[in-house]
Design a protein around this motif. Sequence first.
Motif, PDB file in Angstrom:
ATOM      1  N   ILE A   1      36.340  36.831  54.882  1.00 45.39           N
ATOM      2  CA  ILE A   1      37.107  36.926  53.638  1.00 45.39           C
ATOM      3  C   ILE A   1      38.609  36.943  53.900  1.00 45.39           C
ATOM      4  O   ILE A   1      39.395  36.432  53.129  1.00 45.39           O
ATOM      5  CB  ILE A   1      36.702  38.182  52.840  1.00 45.39           C
ATOM      6  CG1 ILE A   1      35.195  38.203  52.624  1.00 45.39           C
ATOM      7  CG2 ILE A   1      37.419  38.226  51.498  1.00 45.39           C
ATOM      8  CD1 ILE A   1      34.660  37.042  51.814  1.00 45.39           C
TER       9      ILE A   1
ATOM     10  N   HIS B   1      29.791  36.649  43.700  1.00 44.24           N
ATOM     11  CA  HIS B   1      30.148  36.287  45.068  1.00 44.24           C
ATOM     12  C   HIS B   1      28.901  36.193  45.934  1.00 44.24           C
ATOM     13  O   HIS B   1      27.962  36.970  45.775  1.00 44.24           O
ATOM     14  CB  HIS B   1      31.111  37.324  45.648  1.00 44.24           C
ATOM     15  CG  HIS B   1      32.056  36.765  46.653  1.00 44.24           C
ATOM     16  ND1 HIS B   1      31.652  36.249  47.861  1.00 44.24           N
ATOM     17  CD2 HIS B   1      33.412  36.644  46.634  1.00 44.24           C
ATOM     18  CE1 HIS B   1      32.696  35.831  48.535  1.00 44.24           C
ATOM     19  NE2 HIS B   1      33.779  36.054  47.824  1.00 44.24           N
TER      20      HIS B   1
ATOM     21  N   PHE C   1      30.989  41.995  48.152  1.00 42.17           N
ATOM     22  CA  PHE C   1      31.905  41.481  47.144  1.00 42.17           C
ATOM     23  C   PHE C   1      31.166  41.334  45.822  1.00 42.17           C
ATOM     24  O   PHE C   1      30.042  40.820  45.796  1.00 42.17           O
ATOM     25  CB  PHE C   1      32.471  40.122  47.544  1.00 42.17           C
ATOM     26  CG  PHE C   1      33.910  40.158  47.928  1.00 42.17           C
ATOM     27  CD1 PHE C   1      34.887  40.352  46.968  1.00 42.17           C
ATOM     28  CD2 PHE C   1      34.288  40.007  49.249  1.00 42.17           C
ATOM     29  CE1 PHE C   1      36.225  40.383  47.316  1.00 42.17           C
ATOM     30  CE2 PHE C   1      35.622  40.035  49.609  1.00 42.17           C
ATOM     31  CZ  PHE C   1      36.591  40.227  48.647  1.00 42.17           C
TER      32      PHE C   1
ATOM     33  N   LYS D   1      33.862  36.401  42.497  1.00 39.60           N
ATOM     34  CA  LYS D   1      34.843  35.455  43.021  1.00 39.60           C
ATOM     35  C   LYS D   1      35.545  34.770  41.848  1.00 39.60           C
ATOM     36  O   LYS D   1      34.893  34.288  40.922  1.00 39.60           O
ATOM     37  CB  LYS D   1      34.155  34.398  43.897  1.00 39.60           C
ATOM     38  CG  LYS D   1      35.106  33.301  44.387  1.00 39.60           C
ATOM     39  CD  LYS D   1      34.368  32.204  45.111  1.00 39.60           C
ATOM     40  CE  LYS D   1      33.946  32.671  46.483  1.00 39.60           C
ATOM     41  NZ  LYS D   1      33.388  31.558  47.297  1.00 39.60           N
TER      42      LYS D   1
ATOM     43  N   ARG E   1      37.462  44.707  47.189  1.00 41.30           N
ATOM     44  CA  ARG E   1      36.261  43.876  47.175  1.00 41.30           C
ATOM     45  C   ARG E   1      35.607  43.752  45.803  1.00 41.30           C
ATOM     46  O   ARG E   1      34.448  43.398  45.688  1.00 41.30           O
ATOM     47  CB  ARG E   1      35.256  44.409  48.194  1.00 41.30           C
ATOM     48  CG  ARG E   1      35.767  44.236  49.628  1.00 41.30           C
ATOM     49  CD  ARG E   1      34.932  44.964  50.670  1.00 41.30           C
ATOM     50  NE  ARG E   1      34.939  46.401  50.396  1.00 41.30           N
ATOM     51  CZ  ARG E   1      33.929  47.044  49.862  1.00 41.30           C
ATOM     52  NH1 ARG E   1      32.844  46.415  49.521  1.00 41.30           N
ATOM     53  NH2 ARG E   1      34.002  48.332  49.648  1.00 41.30           N
ATOM     54  N   SER E   2      36.377  44.033  44.754  1.00 40.79           N
ATOM     55  CA  SER E   2      35.815  43.862  43.410  1.00 40.79           C
ATOM     56  C   SER E   2      35.906  42.408  42.959  1.00 40.79           C
ATOM     57  O   SER E   2      34.969  41.869  42.372  1.00 40.79           O
ATOM     58  CB  SER E   2      36.527  44.775  42.407  1.00 40.79           C
ATOM     59  OG  SER E   2      37.914  44.485  42.361  1.00 40.79           O
TER      60      SER E   2
ATOM     61  N   ASP F   1      37.353  38.534  44.522  1.00 40.98           N
ATOM     62  CA  ASP F   1      37.941  37.739  45.587  1.00 40.98           C
ATOM     63  C   ASP F   1      38.872  36.700  44.957  1.00 40.98           C
ATOM     64  O   ASP F   1      38.432  35.785  44.261  1.00 40.98           O
ATOM     65  CB  ASP F   1      36.824  37.052  46.378  1.00 40.98           C
ATOM     66  CG  ASP F   1      37.359  36.227  47.540  1.00 40.98           C
ATOM     67  OD1 ASP F   1      38.576  36.278  47.789  1.00 40.98           O
ATOM     68  OD2 ASP F   1      36.552  35.544  48.189  1.00 40.98           O
TER      69      ASP F   1
ATOM     70  N   THR G   1      41.842  41.536  53.012  1.00 37.69           N
ATOM     71  CA  THR G   1      40.818  42.210  52.216  1.00 37.69           C
ATOM     72  C   THR G   1      40.566  43.601  52.763  1.00 37.69           C
ATOM     73  O   THR G   1      40.315  43.763  53.962  1.00 37.69           O
ATOM     74  CB  THR G   1      39.501  41.406  52.232  1.00 37.69           C
ATOM     75  OG1 THR G   1      39.763  40.078  51.767  1.00 37.69           O
ATOM     76  CG2 THR G   1      38.461  42.048  51.331  1.00 37.69           C
TER      77      THR G   1
END
Length: 413
Positions: A53, A150, A155, A158, A179-180, A182, A194
């Motif tokens: 990531i 994601h 994650f 996205k 990480r909520s 991306d 990240t």
Amino acid sequence: YVLAIILVILLWIIIFYMIKKSYFKYIFMLLVVTFSHNLISQDKSLNNLQSKISFNYYENVNLTINNSRDEVQPILFIVLDEMNGIGGLDTEIKNYKKAEISYLDLAKTHKFTIYPNSYTPFTNTVQSIPRMLNFDNSLNIYNHNYIKNHKEYFFSNKLIKNRLFDSFDNKKIYVKQNRSIDYCNNVNVLRCDTFNPLSKKVFKESNYSNPILSEFISKFSYQNSIFSRFLSRFFVELNFINLFTTPRSNKAYFKKDLLELFEVIKNEEYDLYFAHFNVPHKPFGFDKKCNYKNFRVLSSNIEFKKTQHNVEIYCTNLFLNNFLKKMKKLDNYNDFKIIIVSDHGARNSLDPKDHFSVVTIVKDFIKKPLIDEKIISVQSVVSDFFIQTKTSDHKINKYYNEDLKKFIDINFD
């Protein structure tokens, strides 16, 4: 947790029945194998998060992009999580003034414009932030395919459509994210950091109590089994450990996270620095001296929640204030445009403004009053700040009530 409890009870009934049938040794072996697998399995490990990531193409990129750096006006865009603006605070709470003054001091010290009556029409992260980044202030419950689930474990989502990042074509973007969501799936992002709550650096620098047991239980909890979830919550409620999971670790590391952002701003030249911090999102995490504290989460006392949220606001603003003071010492600080917002309110009570009230603080080159009292959506402020065309130009201030499934007029009274 309720469904998990029901499932556990059913499993224990089945196990009890099989034990009576003398199948205990087989059940015991199955449980041992399952438990051991969860402890050693790397299927859901964060070890590879950095390579999957996070990335940094900055050093290898052709730095002739925007070669005339003295003409560039860099932008810092910070998104906080679950933080009420001044208009959403309960004036009856004893430490209300402390939270209010922390906002006003932040704006006054750095000559920002603050919008105490700013709001978001949608009171959840996956609706609010994608709309900001796509300049969408429409009253439409659908998110226009801005986001999708994601594929990487840990994650949640996205972002697949981002008008803001697209507008920086042939320019350079830096992203610091949790990480909520991306945000790094964009060709203009040259560096993406990240937050990894289980990294050795976070372990070492967050000064958790009982670190060995805390690390073991935290890693085990990320396996997401029912047993691991209950075990971790049990130890936290008894204050045996500090759980490293998000957003607890984000809060414990927030001061250092801001320092890392400052170092990037100081040493690397980007056109847009974008950061989404999972702060001050619950569970609570700051004591009155703004040191990290392991709070229990089972308390449902609304007055306590509102009081503690005011403490979290004060501490968040204190850390931001110190961060901005460091930025002021940079030679190019006066060239910076800065916007600081939150995605939605604290959601500590059923009071609507506790849900839709958000932080909105702006530094640009247009002279405005220090306090702008008008009611305005944060999505509209972001659109105006970046001088972008809005999806809709409606003048009706409403938010979407999830329980009633309809839009309600904004009221800060």
